[in-house]
Motif scaffolding. Structure first.
Motif, mmCIF file in Angstrom:
data_model
loop_
_atom_site.group_PDB
_atom_site.id
_atom_site.type_symbol
_atom_site.label_atom_id
_atom_site.label_comp_id
_atom_site.label_asym_id
_atom_site.label_seq_id
_atom_site.Cartn_x
_atom_site.Cartn_y
_atom_site.Cartn_z
ATOM 1 N N LEU A 1 0.834 -1.196 0.000
ATOM 2 C CA LEU A 1 0.000 0.000 0.000
ATOM 3 C C LEU A 1 0.871 1.249 0.000
ATOM 4 C CD1 LEU A 1 -2.554 -1.027 2.759
ATOM 5 C CD2 LEU A 1 -2.962 -0.965 0.293
ATOM 6 N N PRO A 2 0.747 2.095 -1.002
ATOM 7 C CA PRO A 2 1.455 3.374 -0.945
ATOM 8 C C PRO A 2 0.824 4.245 0.149
ATOM 9 C CG PRO A 2 0.287 3.116 -3.035
ATOM 10 C CD PRO A 2 0.021 1.900 -2.216
ATOM 11 N N THR A 3 1.632 4.943 0.898
ATOM 12 C CA THR A 3 1.131 5.714 2.031
ATOM 13 C C THR A 3 1.548 7.177 1.925
ATOM 14 O OG1 THR A 3 3.091 5.038 3.264
ATOM 15 C CG2 THR A 3 1.086 3.785 3.647
ATOM 16 N N ARG B 1 7.370 13.722 8.376
ATOM 17 C CA ARG B 1 8.496 13.081 7.704
ATOM 18 C C ARG B 1 8.986 11.846 8.455
ATOM 19 N NH1 ARG B 1 13.100 13.621 10.325
ATOM 20 N NH2 ARG B 1 14.476 13.034 8.628
ATOM 21 N N GLU B 2 8.782 11.797 9.750
ATOM 22 C CA GLU B 2 9.257 10.659 10.535
ATOM 23 C C GLU B 2 8.669 9.343 10.030
ATOM 24 O OE1 GLU B 2 10.383 14.190 12.493
ATOM 25 O OE2 GLU B 2 8.396 13.623 11.790
ATOM 26 N N HIS B 3 7.443 9.379 9.534
ATOM 27 C CA HIS B 3 6.838 8.175 8.975
ATOM 28 C C HIS B 3 7.560 7.741 7.698
ATOM 29 C CE1 HIS B 3 3.435 7.871 11.707
ATOM 30 N NE2 HIS B 3 3.274 9.172 11.592
ATOM 31 N N VAL B 4 8.002 8.689 6.914
ATOM 32 C CA VAL B 4 8.717 8.366 5.668
ATOM 33 C C VAL B 4 10.099 7.810 5.992
ATOM 34 C CG1 VAL B 4 9.637 9.334 3.524
ATOM 35 C CG2 VAL B 4 7.396 10.025 4.343
ATOM 36 N N VAL B 5 10.725 8.323 7.011
ATOM 37 C CA VAL B 5 12.022 7.798 7.443
ATOM 38 C C VAL B 5 11.892 6.322 7.810
ATOM 39 C CG1 VAL B 5 13.755 7.954 9.280
ATOM 40 C CG2 VAL B 5 12.897 10.038 8.198
ATOM 41 N N HIS B 6 10.720 5.939 8.342
ATOM 42 C CA HIS B 6 10.485 4.561 8.776
ATOM 43 C C HIS B 6 9.744 3.720 7.745
ATOM 44 C CE1 HIS B 6 12.157 5.265 12.694
ATOM 45 N NE2 HIS B 6 11.380 6.322 12.853
ATOM 46 N N GLY B 7 9.766 4.134 6.483
ATOM 47 C CA GLY B 7 9.225 3.279 5.433
ATOM 48 C C GLY B 7 7.991 3.766 4.720
ATOM 49 N N GLY B 8 7.415 4.888 5.131
ATOM 50 C CA GLY B 8 6.279 5.442 4.408
ATOM 51 C C GLY B 8 6.732 5.966 3.048
ATOM 52 N N LEU B 9 5.820 6.164 2.146
ATOM 53 C CA LEU B 9 6.174 6.610 0.794
ATOM 54 C C LEU B 9 6.377 8.118 0.713
ATOM 55 C CD1 LEU B 9 6.620 5.948 -2.196
ATOM 56 C CD2 LEU B 9 4.146 6.138 -2.514
ATOM 57 N N VAL B 10 5.387 8.893 1.135
ATOM 58 C CA VAL B 10 5.441 10.352 0.999
ATOM 59 C C VAL B 10 4.870 10.999 2.254
ATOM 60 C CG1 VAL B 10 4.542 12.318 -0.322
ATOM 61 C CG2 VAL B 10 5.122 10.224 -1.507
ATOM 62 N N TRP C 1 6.812 20.623 4.811
ATOM 63 C CA TRP C 1 7.962 19.804 4.460
ATOM 64 C C TRP C 1 7.491 18.619 3.625
ATOM 65 C CZ3 TRP C 1 13.006 20.824 5.515
ATOM 66 C CH2 TRP C 1 13.927 19.787 5.377
ATOM 67 N N LEU C 2 8.099 18.432 2.440
ATOM 68 C CA LEU C 2 7.767 17.320 1.557
ATOM 69 C C LEU C 2 8.924 16.329 1.563
ATOM 70 C CD1 LEU C 2 5.990 15.962 -0.621
ATOM 71 C CD2 LEU C 2 7.125 17.435 -2.304
ATOM 72 N N ALA C 3 8.632 15.086 1.906
ATOM 73 C CA ALA C 3 9.651 14.037 1.933
ATOM 74 C C ALA C 3 9.155 12.837 1.127
ATOM 75 C CB ALA C 3 9.960 13.607 3.365
ATOM 76 N N VAL C 4 10.080 12.200 0.403
ATOM 77 C CA VAL C 4 9.765 11.027 -0.409
ATOM 78 C C VAL C 4 10.791 9.947 -0.110
ATOM 79 C CG1 VAL C 4 9.578 10.132 -2.768
ATOM 80 C CG2 VAL C 4 8.760 12.423 -2.260
ATOM 81 N N ASN C 5 10.319 8.717 0.065
ATOM 82 C CA ASN C 5 11.206 7.582 0.306
ATOM 83 C C ASN C 5 11.311 6.775 -0.989
ATOM 84 O OD1 ASN C 5 12.297 5.051 1.057
ATOM 85 N ND2 ASN C 5 11.650 5.383 3.170
ATOM 86 N N LEU D 1 7.564 -0.797 -3.899
ATOM 87 C CA LEU D 1 6.157 -0.837 -4.295
ATOM 88 C C LEU D 1 5.970 -0.735 -5.809
ATOM 89 C CD1 LEU D 1 4.632 1.532 -1.582
ATOM 90 C CD2 LEU D 1 4.480 -0.968 -1.672
ATOM 91 N N ASP D 2 7.079 -0.562 -6.519
ATOM 92 C CA ASP D 2 7.056 -0.380 -7.974
ATOM 93 C C ASP D 2 6.210 0.838 -8.350
ATOM 94 O OD1 ASP D 2 7.931 -1.048 -10.513
ATOM 95 O OD2 ASP D 2 6.154 -2.258 -10.939
ATOM 96 N N VAL D 3 6.439 1.932 -7.605
ATOM 97 C CA VAL D 3 5.745 3.194 -7.839
ATOM 98 C C VAL D 3 6.734 4.165 -8.461
ATOM 99 C CG1 VAL D 3 4.667 5.190 -6.717
ATOM 100 C CG2 VAL D 3 4.146 2.881 -5.925
#
Length: 96
Positions: free
Chosen positions: A14-16, A21-30, A68-72, A79-81
């Motif tokens: 599931l893309p999230t 940003r802390e969620h993206v550091v731990h594997g979230g997408l954006v 703040w915009l963060a992308v993992n 996820l092949d996104v």
């Protein structure tokens, strides 16, 4: 908790999108939202003012003026996104 959410979302493919940003550091997408690091620094500023005698009711209410915009990219690849180049150009932080 962020790590668990990121791991489950990745497992379920599931893309999230998150607000921190802390969620993206731990594997979230954006993530797109306030930078908690800035908020913590400002909280320290207000604590200092109060400890020096300022009345809390006299202090201004603040809200961050920058989001703040963060992308993992590691998660995007898993996820092949495809992350559009225009979005990457606007990010404040790219996690690889």
């Amino acid at each position: 908790m962020s790590e668990q959410i990121g791991a489950i979302a990745l497992e379920k493919r599931l893309p999230t999108v998150f607000g921190y940003r802390e969620h993206v550091v731990h594997g979230g997408l954006v993530s797109y939202g306030v930078d908690l690091r800035w908020c913590y620094r400002r909280a320290g500023y207000f604590v200092d003012k109060i400890l020096r005698g300022a009345h809390p009711g006299d202090l201004p209410i603040e809200f961050p003026s920058k989001l703040w915009l963060a992308v993992n990219l590691k998660t995007a690849k898993a996820l092949d996104v495809a992350v559009p180049p225009g979005l990457l150009a606007r990010t404040d932080e790219v996690i690889e």
